[in-house]
Design a protein around this motif. Structure first.
Motif, PDB file in Angstrom:
ATOM      1  N   MET A   1       0.849  -1.203   0.000  1.00  0.00           N
ATOM      2  CA  MET A   1       0.000   0.000   0.000  1.00  0.00           C
ATOM      3  C   MET A   1       0.881   1.249   0.000  1.00  0.00           C
ATOM      4  SD  MET A   1      -2.924   0.898   2.758  1.00  0.00           S
ATOM      5  CE  MET A   1      -3.086  -0.831   3.212  1.00  0.00           C
ATOM      6  N   SER A   2       0.520   2.267  -0.781  1.00  0.00           N
ATOM      7  CA  SER A   2       1.322   3.489  -0.798  1.00  0.00           C
ATOM      8  C   SER A   2       1.121   4.235   0.527  1.00  0.00           C
ATOM      9  CB  SER A   2       0.898   4.386  -1.952  1.00  0.00           C
ATOM     10  OG  SER A   2      -0.298   5.066  -1.620  1.00  0.00           O
ATOM     11  N   GLU A   3       2.061   5.117   0.829  1.00  0.00           N
ATOM     12  CA  GLU A   3       1.953   5.857   2.085  1.00  0.00           C
ATOM     13  C   GLU A   3       0.705   6.729   2.119  1.00  0.00           C
ATOM     14  OE1 GLU A   3       5.367   8.125   3.546  1.00  0.00           O
ATOM     15  OE2 GLU A   3       6.511   6.294   3.183  1.00  0.00           O
ATOM     16  N   ASP A   4       0.370   7.322   0.981  1.00  0.00           N
ATOM     17  CA  ASP A   4      -0.819   8.176   0.895  1.00  0.00           C
ATOM     18  C   ASP A   4      -2.090   7.391   1.169  1.00  0.00           C
ATOM     19  OD1 ASP A   4       0.598  10.371   0.414  1.00  0.00           O
ATOM     20  OD2 ASP A   4      -0.006  10.636  -1.691  1.00  0.00           O
ATOM     21  N   ALA A   5      -2.190   6.229   0.505  1.00  0.00           N
ATOM     22  CA  ALA A   5      -3.391   5.405   0.678  1.00  0.00           C
ATOM     23  C   ALA A   5      -3.506   4.967   2.130  1.00  0.00           C
ATOM     24  CB  ALA A   5      -3.330   4.196  -0.240  1.00  0.00           C
ATOM     25  N   ASP A   6      -2.376   4.670   2.748  1.00  0.00           N
ATOM     26  CA  ASP A   6      -2.349   4.247   4.147  1.00  0.00           C
ATOM     27  C   ASP A   6      -2.844   5.384   5.058  1.00  0.00           C
ATOM     28  OD1 ASP A   6      -1.738   2.050   5.773  1.00  0.00           O
ATOM     29  OD2 ASP A   6       0.045   3.092   6.523  1.00  0.00           O
ATOM     30  N   ALA A   7      -2.345   6.588   4.812  1.00  0.00           N
ATOM     31  CA  ALA A   7      -2.754   7.745   5.622  1.00  0.00           C
ATOM     32  C   ALA A   7      -4.254   8.007   5.448  1.00  0.00           C
ATOM     33  CB  ALA A   7      -1.949   8.973   5.215  1.00  0.00           C
ATOM     34  N   GLU A   8      -4.719   7.858   4.226  1.00  0.00           N
ATOM     35  CA  GLU A   8      -6.134   8.067   3.914  1.00  0.00           C
ATOM     36  C   GLU A   8      -7.006   7.063   4.686  1.00  0.00           C
ATOM     37  OE1 GLU A   8      -7.582  10.312   1.897  1.00  0.00           O
ATOM     38  OE2 GLU A   8      -9.589   9.423   2.084  1.00  0.00           O
ATOM     39  N   ARG A   9      -6.589   5.805   4.690  1.00  0.00           N
ATOM     40  CA  ARG A   9      -7.343   4.771   5.413  1.00  0.00           C
ATOM     41  C   ARG A   9      -7.393   5.053   6.904  1.00  0.00           C
ATOM     42  NH1 ARG A   9      -6.936  -1.047   2.718  1.00  0.00           N
ATOM     43  NH2 ARG A   9      -6.658  -0.288   0.619  1.00  0.00           N
ATOM     44  N   LYS A  10      -6.254   5.510   7.432  1.00  0.00           N
ATOM     45  CA  LYS A  10      -6.203   5.793   8.866  1.00  0.00           C
ATOM     46  C   LYS A  10      -7.126   6.973   9.209  1.00  0.00           C
ATOM     47  CE  LYS A  10      -1.783   3.723   9.869  1.00  0.00           C
ATOM     48  NZ  LYS A  10      -0.345   3.924   9.978  1.00  0.00           N
ATOM     49  N   MET A  11      -7.196   7.945   8.299  1.00  0.00           N
ATOM     50  CA  MET A  11      -8.086   9.085   8.529  1.00  0.00           C
ATOM     51  C   MET A  11      -9.541   8.639   8.534  1.00  0.00           C
ATOM     52  SD  MET A  11      -6.839  12.494   6.655  1.00  0.00           S
ATOM     53  CE  MET A  11      -8.352  12.832   5.769  1.00  0.00           C
ATOM     54  N   GLN A  12      -9.869   7.769   7.590  1.00  0.00           N
ATOM     55  CA  GLN A  12     -11.237   7.252   7.528  1.00  0.00           C
ATOM     56  C   GLN A  12     -11.568   6.417   8.759  1.00  0.00           C
ATOM     57  OE1 GLN A  12     -11.538   5.268   3.779  1.00  0.00           O
ATOM     58  NE2 GLN A  12     -11.801   7.192   2.658  1.00  0.00           N
ATOM     59  N   PHE A  13     -10.571   5.705   9.235  1.00  0.00           N
ATOM     60  CA  PHE A  13     -10.732   4.888  10.447  1.00  0.00           C
ATOM     61  C   PHE A  13     -11.120   5.785  11.632  1.00  0.00           C
ATOM     62  CE2 PHE A  13      -8.530   2.965  14.199  1.00  0.00           C
ATOM     63  CZ  PHE A  13      -9.145   1.724  14.231  1.00  0.00           C
ATOM     64  N   MET A  14     -10.388   6.879  11.806  1.00  0.00           N
ATOM     65  CA  MET A  14     -10.673   7.802  12.913  1.00  0.00           C
ATOM     66  C   MET A  14     -12.034   8.464  12.726  1.00  0.00           C
ATOM     67  SD  MET A  14      -8.141   7.243  14.815  1.00  0.00           S
ATOM     68  CE  MET A  14      -8.687   8.347  16.109  1.00  0.00           C
ATOM     69  N   PHE A  15     -12.370   8.768  11.487  1.00  0.00           N
ATOM     70  CA  PHE A  15     -13.662   9.390  11.195  1.00  0.00           C
ATOM     71  C   PHE A  15     -14.808   8.431  11.545  1.00  0.00           C
ATOM     72  CE2 PHE A  15     -17.253  10.258   8.401  1.00  0.00           C
ATOM     73  CZ  PHE A  15     -17.479  11.585   8.712  1.00  0.00           C
ATOM     74  N   ALA A  16     -14.648   7.152  11.185  1.00  0.00           N
ATOM     75  CA  ALA A  16     -15.686   6.152  11.471  1.00  0.00           C
ATOM     76  C   ALA A  16     -15.893   6.021  12.982  1.00  0.00           C
ATOM     77  CB  ALA A  16     -15.315   4.804  10.865  1.00  0.00           C
ATOM     78  N   LEU A  17     -14.796   6.061  13.730  1.00  0.00           N
ATOM     79  CA  LEU A  17     -14.908   5.960  15.194  1.00  0.00           C
ATOM     80  C   LEU A  17     -15.744   7.115  15.739  1.00  0.00           C
ATOM     81  CD1 LEU A  17     -11.239   5.034  16.208  1.00  0.00           C
ATOM     82  CD2 LEU A  17     -13.244   3.532  16.173  1.00  0.00           C
ATOM     83  N   ARG A  18     -15.405   8.326  15.305  1.00  0.00           N
ATOM     84  CA  ARG A  18     -16.134   9.509  15.791  1.00  0.00           C
ATOM     85  C   ARG A  18     -17.604   9.433  15.417  1.00  0.00           C
ATOM     86  NH1 ARG A  18     -12.098  12.271  13.422  1.00  0.00           N
ATOM     87  NH2 ARG A  18     -10.329  12.539  14.812  1.00  0.00           N
ATOM     88  N   SER A  19     -17.868   9.050  14.177  1.00  0.00           N
ATOM     89  CA  SER A  19     -19.262   9.068  13.740  1.00  0.00           C
ATOM     90  C   SER A  19     -20.073   7.964  14.426  1.00  0.00           C
ATOM     91  CB  SER A  19     -19.368   8.974  12.218  1.00  0.00           C
ATOM     92  OG  SER A  19     -18.937   7.705  11.824  1.00  0.00           O
ATOM     93  N   ARG A  20     -19.394   6.985  15.027  1.00  0.00           N
ATOM     94  CA  ARG A  20     -20.137   5.935  15.751  1.00  0.00           C
ATOM     95  C   ARG A  20     -20.146   6.168  17.256  1.00  0.00           C
ATOM     96  NH1 ARG A  20     -18.609   1.711  11.173  1.00  0.00           N
ATOM     97  NH2 ARG A  20     -20.133   2.613   9.788  1.00  0.00           N
TER      98      ARG A  20
END
Ligand code: SAH
Length: 215
Positions: A1-20
């Protein structure tokens, strides 16, 4: 996985936590610091940042991250707390707890899971966690009482020995339910007068099983 894609996934991960509903800043910070991908191996590692439970060894699962966040939040941890976790599994929940409390004891009935989790704790330098093979339905009498107890497998009722090992003023979070499909997450507070219970939400966990696993 590219570093950008990895950072993007981690951001979405944190967003999902907040929204739940994981809103506690300290819990979010801990979940940002501990990389879930380290706790998921093999085929499913690529899905580590999705908000779903995933298979680990021994027929068990690593919990859904938002549920890990909500349970951690419900514990209202203070940095001085001594915590017991029943159900080490991958070690992910214990690693999150290690960022927020003084000392974590975590037990699992599967020797292999305990061995692998302990190796990861060592590798990550999480020196305040002790993992042990034990039947957690009896608690861990030699380290009792605990300020906080978290059970990450479902029991029919909160186990009596765990209630007894909770300090007055302490909090326990435990999924309870008779069926394998729907359980409720219960928070128990021990007061001078006894125990107070409140129901937090519906959850689904693997069952709490008595005895040590035969491998
Ligand atoms: N907290 C884990 C997920 C736990 S899955 C994580 O973050 O990955 C539930 C775990 O509870 C399984 O590993 C299972 O082996 C364990 N378990 C079930 N019954 C148990 C018992 N009586 N004592 C200790 N562990 C138990």
């Amino acid at each position: 996985m590219s570093e950008d894609a990895d950072a993007e996934r981690k951001m979405q991960f944190m967003f999902a936590l907040r929204s739940r509903g994981v809103t506690d800043a300290r819990v979010l910070h801990a979940m940002e610091a501990i990389d879930r991908q380290r706790f998921v191996t093999g085929l499913f590692a690529a899905r580590a940042y999705e908000d779903m439970p995933l298979p680990i060894g021994c027929g068990q699962t690593i919990s859904q991250p938002s549920v890990v966040g909500l349970m951690t939040q419900a514990l209202e941890l203070s940095p001085r707390d001594k915590v017991l976790e029943v159900g080490t599994g991958s070690g992910y929940q214990a690693a999150i707890l290690s960022q927020l409390a003084r000392r974590i004891y975590t037990v699992d009935r599967h020797r292999r899971l305990v061995r692998e989790a302990q190796a990861l704790f060592d590798e990550l330098g999480l020196v305040n966690i002790t993992a042990m093979t034990a039947d957690g339905s009896h608690g861990l009498p030699e380290q009792a009482p605990f300020d906080r107890i978290i059970v990450t497998a479902a029991a029919e009722d909160p186990p009596g020995p765990l209630l007894a090992q909770l300090r007055v003023g302490g909090i326990m979070v435990v999924p309870v339910g008779q069926s394998d499909t729907v359980q409720s997450l219960i928070r128990v507070r021990r007061t001078e007068a006894g125990f107070e219970y409140d129901e937090l939400r519906a959850v689904r966990f693997v069952p709490l099983v008595e005895g040590i696993g035969q491998e």
